[in-house]
Design a protein around this motif. Structure first.
Motif, PDB file in Angstrom:
ATOM      1  N   PHE A 107       1.511  58.974  81.175  1.00  0.00           N
ATOM      2  CA  PHE A 107       1.600  59.165  79.719  1.00  0.00           C
ATOM      3  C   PHE A 107       3.082  59.074  79.344  1.00  0.00           C
ATOM      4  O   PHE A 107       3.799  60.070  79.400  1.00  0.00           O
ATOM      5  N   PRO A 108       3.583  57.899  78.988  1.00  0.00           N
ATOM      6  CA  PRO A 108       5.022  57.720  78.742  1.00  0.00           C
ATOM      7  C   PRO A 108       5.484  58.368  77.437  1.00  0.00           C
ATOM      8  O   PRO A 108       5.776  57.705  76.449  1.00  0.00           O
ATOM      9  N   ILE A 109       5.547  59.694  77.442  1.00  0.00           N
ATOM     10  CA  ILE A 109       5.931  60.417  76.222  1.00  0.00           C
ATOM     11  C   ILE A 109       7.314  61.055  76.335  1.00  0.00           C
ATOM     12  O   ILE A 109       7.906  61.427  75.318  1.00  0.00           O
ATOM     13  N   ARG A 136      14.637  66.123  74.444  1.00  0.00           N
ATOM     14  CA  ARG A 136      13.587  65.328  75.086  1.00  0.00           C
ATOM     15  C   ARG A 136      13.929  65.032  76.548  1.00  0.00           C
ATOM     16  O   ARG A 136      13.063  65.050  77.419  1.00  0.00           O
ATOM     17  N   HIS A 137      15.190  64.739  76.815  1.00  0.00           N
ATOM     18  CA  HIS A 137      15.608  64.478  78.192  1.00  0.00           C
ATOM     19  C   HIS A 137      15.624  65.754  79.036  1.00  0.00           C
ATOM     20  O   HIS A 137      15.522  65.681  80.268  1.00  0.00           O
ATOM     21  N   PRO A 179      13.050  68.256  83.344  1.00  0.00           N
ATOM     22  CA  PRO A 179      13.779  68.976  84.400  1.00  0.00           C
ATOM     23  C   PRO A 179      13.780  70.487  84.200  1.00  0.00           C
ATOM     24  O   PRO A 179      13.734  71.240  85.177  1.00  0.00           O
ATOM     25  N   ALA A 180      13.807  70.949  82.947  1.00  0.00           N
ATOM     26  CA  ALA A 180      13.797  72.391  82.691  1.00  0.00           C
ATOM     27  C   ALA A 180      12.466  73.011  83.097  1.00  0.00           C
ATOM     28  O   ALA A 180      12.428  74.076  83.727  1.00  0.00           O
ATOM     29  N   ILE A 222       3.294  62.095  85.567  1.00  0.00           N
ATOM     30  CA  ILE A 222       2.321  62.390  84.502  1.00  0.00           C
ATOM     31  C   ILE A 222       2.882  62.071  83.125  1.00  0.00           C
ATOM     32  O   ILE A 222       2.249  61.374  82.323  1.00  0.00           O
ATOM     33  N   PHE A 223       4.091  62.584  82.835  1.00  0.00           N
ATOM     34  CA  PHE A 223       4.607  62.539  81.467  1.00  0.00           C
ATOM     35  C   PHE A 223       5.562  61.378  81.198  1.00  0.00           C
ATOM     36  O   PHE A 223       5.954  61.169  80.045  1.00  0.00           O
TER      37      PHE A 223
END
Length: 315
Positions: A161-163, A180-181, A185-186, A156-157
């Motif tokens: 939606f490459p955000i 951002r990275h 995962p969090a 999705i992200f």
């Protein structure tokens, strides 16, 4: 307070048999893996002399009990060497531990900020649309594995939606690139804790709100917000903290899969890499460190109980 200090010392001393027990089981499981670790590490085009030298260096030719005590002693003294990386295991884990702690810390913050308000509001507005929807979503969250949620988040992200970046480590958590990275995962790792904690919070709040002292407070004209936040919520905290502690400890196990999905350079992914390369010393050290963290988190939860409810004592 003296009783609390004595209790902490007692629990820390219990780490000794825990480490011995976990390490013995772990070492025994590693011996069930077929193949000679030295031969696997060195590959196919290798001489018998090279295999014999590596077996001698790491004690693979010794009997089971000698290999175990040798590995445990070297781990505790910081002298255990990784076969694959050619460095001390403690140094390799130390470089990866920060990333795992950052992942677990942000996951905890996200879970607490989302789950506790959701559970409180769901309890206050029992049987409302918010209550039904939030608990329905929580049930799904408990049922779906975190690694599968992570894959959905990536699609999705990061794809549709490459955000946000889909993988890798962007630096420390306080930098923009690092944050951002870390977001995906969090959030993926926190989903199970959010679902579980919101349900526990709702249940605990509903039980507490039936107590007579809250009815008395209402009859005296105490504001509803004060009753809920100061009286009901505080007395409902014990099972909530217990659940958060258990889930946080389990996060270290779940981090193995999440770190693999997002290529996160933590201890969990390191353990997977060590298993793939048959690096027995590194498998031993990384899993043992995660086990020690599990025990320490549970100890921290027990200590927090005293500050939430002073009536709890440890003798």
């Amino acid at each position: 307070m003296n009783n609390l200090f004595a209790y902490i010392i007692k629990r820390l001393l219990w780490l000794i048999p825990v480490v011995i027990g976990v390490s013995l089981i772990l070492f025994g499981i590693m011996q069930l893996v077929p193949g000679n670790p030295a031969a696997i590490m060195l590959g196919t085009n290798v001489t018998p002399e090279a295999i014999a030298a590596l077996n001698e260096k790491f004690g693979f030719n010794e009997p089971f009990h000698i290999r175990y005590f040798l590995m445990l002693k070297n781990f505790l003294t910081g002298e255990l060497d990784s076969i694959y990386y050619g460095d001390q295991v403690i140094n390799i884990i130390g470089r990866r531990l920060t990333a795992t702690i950052e992942l677990g810390l942000l996951s905890l913050i996200i879970a607490v900020l989302v789950a506790i308000p959701t559970g409180v509001i769901a309890a206050v507005k029992k049987n409302s649309l918010f209550d039904l929807m939030s608990m329905f979503i929580a049930t799904i969250g408990i049922s779906v594995p975190a690694f599968f949620t992570g894959i959905i988040f990536i699609y999705i992200f990061s794809v549709y939606f490459p955000i946000l970046p889909s993988s890798g480590y962007g630096g420390r958590i306080w930098t923009l690139s690092g944050l951002r990275h870390l977001i995906l995962p969090a959030f993926a790792l926190s989903t199970v804790m959010i679902a579980s904690t919101s349900r526990i919070t709702r249940s605990s709040m509903l039980d507490t709100m039936k107590e007579d002292y809250l009815v008395t407070a209402r009859s005296k004209g105490v504001a509803e917000k004060i009753i809920i936040l100061k009286h009901a919520f505080r007395n409902a905290l014990i099972p909530i903290i217990t659940n958060i502690g258990n889930q946080l400890a389990m996060m270290f196990g779940g981090a193995i899969l999440i770190e693999s999905v997002f290529a996160w350079p933590g201890v969990g992914r390191l353990a997977v890499k060590a298993v793939e390369s048959r690096d027995q010393p590194l498998v031993f050290g990384s899993i043992l460190i995660l086990s020690i963290l599990f025990v320490l988190v549970n100890l921290l939860v027990d200590v927090i109980y005293v500050f939430i409810n002073p009536r709890i004592s440890y003798k």
